[in-house]
Design a protein around this motif. Structure first.
Motif, PDB file in Angstrom:
ATOM      1  N   ALA A  70       0.835  -1.199   0.000  1.00 37.63           N
ATOM      2  CA  ALA A  70       0.000   0.000   0.000  1.00 37.63           C
ATOM      3  C   ALA A  70       0.866   1.244   0.000  1.00 37.63           C
ATOM      4  O   ALA A  70       1.979   1.251   0.513  1.00 37.63           O
ATOM      5  N   ILE A  71       0.338   2.299  -0.598  1.00 37.13           N
ATOM      6  CA  ILE A  71       0.907   3.641  -0.540  1.00 37.13           C
ATOM      7  C   ILE A  71      -0.139   4.471   0.185  1.00 37.13           C
ATOM      8  O   ILE A  71      -1.331   4.375  -0.132  1.00 37.13           O
ATOM      9  N   TYR A  72       0.289   5.303   1.149  1.00 37.62           N
ATOM     10  CA  TYR A  72      -0.682   6.028   1.947  1.00 37.62           C
ATOM     11  C   TYR A  72      -0.159   7.397   2.351  1.00 37.62           C
ATOM     12  O   TYR A  72       1.019   7.681   2.243  1.00 37.62           O
ATOM     13  N   THR A  73      -1.083   8.253   2.807  1.00 37.78           N
ATOM     14  CA  THR A  73      -0.730   9.597   3.279  1.00 37.78           C
ATOM     15  C   THR A  73      -1.256   9.792   4.694  1.00 37.78           C
ATOM     16  O   THR A  73      -2.035   8.979   5.195  1.00 37.78           O
ATOM     17  N   ASP A  74      -0.880  10.914   5.263  1.00 38.55           N
ATOM     18  CA  ASP A  74      -1.370  11.261   6.598  1.00 38.55           C
ATOM     19  C   ASP A  74      -2.850  11.643   6.580  1.00 38.55           C
ATOM     20  O   ASP A  74      -3.491  11.695   7.619  1.00 38.55           O
ATOM     21  N   GLU A  75      -3.421  11.910   5.407  1.00 36.17           N
ATOM     22  CA  GLU A  75      -4.831  12.269   5.283  1.00 36.17           C
ATOM     23  C   GLU A  75      -5.722  11.051   5.033  1.00 36.17           C
ATOM     24  O   GLU A  75      -6.885  11.186   4.668  1.00 36.17           O
ATOM     25  N   LYS A  76      -5.151   9.867   5.196  1.00 35.78           N
ATOM     26  CA  LYS A  76      -5.859   8.587   5.047  1.00 35.78           C
ATOM     27  C   LYS A  76      -6.230   8.261   3.607  1.00 35.78           C
ATOM     28  O   LYS A  76      -7.096   7.432   3.355  1.00 35.78           O
ATOM     29  N   ASP A  77      -5.585   8.927   2.628  1.00 33.60           N
ATOM     30  CA  ASP A  77      -5.712   8.502   1.238  1.00 33.60           C
ATOM     31  C   ASP A  77      -4.798   7.301   1.065  1.00 33.60           C
ATOM     32  O   ASP A  77      -3.724   7.242   1.671  1.00 33.60           O
ATOM     33  N   PHE A  78      -5.214   6.341   0.240  1.00 32.52           N
ATOM     34  CA  PHE A  78      -4.334   5.204   0.007  1.00 32.52           C
ATOM     35  C   PHE A  78      -4.654   4.495  -1.297  1.00 32.52           C
ATOM     36  O   PHE A  78      -5.751   4.613  -1.829  1.00 32.52           O
ATOM     37  N   ILE A  79      -3.636   3.788  -1.792  1.00 31.66           N
ATOM     38  CA  ILE A  79      -3.789   2.820  -2.881  1.00 31.66           C
ATOM     39  C   ILE A  79      -3.288   1.509  -2.303  1.00 31.66           C
ATOM     40  O   ILE A  79      -2.143   1.409  -1.872  1.00 31.66           O
ATOM     41  N   HIS A  80      -4.146   0.525  -2.261  1.00 33.10           N
ATOM     42  CA  HIS A  80      -3.858  -0.749  -1.603  1.00 33.10           C
ATOM     43  C   HIS A  80      -3.939  -1.873  -2.636  1.00 33.10           C
ATOM     44  O   HIS A  80      -5.007  -2.127  -3.192  1.00 33.10           O
ATOM     45  N   LEU A  81      -2.810  -2.506  -2.936  1.00 31.07           N
ATOM     46  CA  LEU A  81      -2.777  -3.657  -3.837  1.00 31.07           C
ATOM     47  C   LEU A  81      -3.042  -4.881  -2.981  1.00 31.07           C
ATOM     48  O   LEU A  81      -2.194  -5.309  -2.191  1.00 31.07           O
ATOM     49  N   LYS A  82      -4.240  -5.435  -3.121  1.00 27.14           N
ATOM     50  CA  LYS A  82      -4.709  -6.496  -2.226  1.00 27.14           C
ATOM     51  C   LYS A  82      -4.555  -7.877  -2.851  1.00 27.14           C
ATOM     52  O   LYS A  82      -4.199  -8.007  -4.020  1.00 27.14           O
ATOM     53  N   ARG A  83      -4.867  -8.896  -2.084  1.00 20.96           N
ATOM     54  CA  ARG A  83      -4.858 -10.275  -2.565  1.00 20.96           C
ATOM     55  C   ARG A  83      -5.909 -10.414  -3.669  1.00 20.96           C
ATOM     56  O   ARG A  83      -6.816  -9.578  -3.792  1.00 20.96           O
ATOM     57  N   ASN A  84      -5.827 -11.475  -4.415  1.00 17.89           N
ATOM     58  CA  ASN A  84      -6.777 -11.808  -5.479  1.00 17.89           C
ATOM     59  C   ASN A  84      -6.875 -10.718  -6.546  1.00 17.89           C
ATOM     60  O   ASN A  84      -7.950 -10.456  -7.073  1.00 17.89           O
ATOM     61  N   ARG A  85      -5.738 -10.042  -6.797  1.00 20.48           N
ATOM     62  CA  ARG A  85      -5.632  -9.064  -7.879  1.00 20.48           C
ATOM     63  C   ARG A  85      -6.681  -7.961  -7.769  1.00 20.48           C
ATOM     64  O   ARG A  85      -7.299  -7.568  -8.749  1.00 20.48           O
TER      65      ARG A  85
END
Length: 163
Positions: free
Chosen positions: A89-104
């Protein structure tokens, strides 16, 4: 043997200079030591501007206390928790995120998503779902039919000529 003592030191970030090609930081190290203009080595392709109070690992090249580099800065105050093994995951202090999860699967949480590209962006997916509106500043083409050029039977509008 003395030269290798305190070769690796844990510290707290005090300041960041993100304007230079190699970001530099000021670190508060153990025993009240303050180090200015410490180069902050970041992984290729990833950069951040961490907040004061984040924690870092500082190394002293050849044990020389005048030549410090910080190789990792982390901030437990904002870190996403509960990722499964193998997830990223890539995240910020403002709780924005991009999360590469299981199962594509990719989870994106942000208040506003901007995609800027100088070329076409292709989505090869069977379905795109949205709970909100879709707006386009230009023409929308669906199954080869242009929304700006398409005229329904019985309409008094004239078809727009093809380019």
């Amino acid at each position: 043997m003395t030269a290798h003592r305190n070769f690796i030191v844990r510290g707290v970030l005090a300041l960041v200079n993100a304007a230079s090609k190699m970001q530099s930081v000021q670190m508060r190290l153990t025993a009240g030591e303050l180090k200015d203009n410490v180069e902050h080595f970041e992984p290729y392709g990833i950069t951040s501007n961490p907040h004061p109070g984040a924690e870092g690992v500082t190394l002293f090249v050849n044990g020389d206390r005048s030549h410090a580099i910080t190789v990792c800065v982390a901030d437990r105050r904002y870190r996403l928790q509960g990722l499964e093994g193998g997830e990223v995951a890539i995240y910020t202090d403002e709780k924005d995120f991009i999360h590469l999860k299981r199962n594509r699967t990719i989870a994106i949480e942000t208040l506003q998503l901007e995609v800027k590209a100088g070329v076409a962006v292709d989505f090869d997916t069977p379905v795109i779902r949205t709970t909100g509106r879709i707006e386009a500043a230009g023409d929308v083409v669906a199954a080869g039919v242009s929304t700006s050029r398409h005229v329904h039977e019985g309409s008094d509008k004239k078809p727009v000529p093809e380019d």
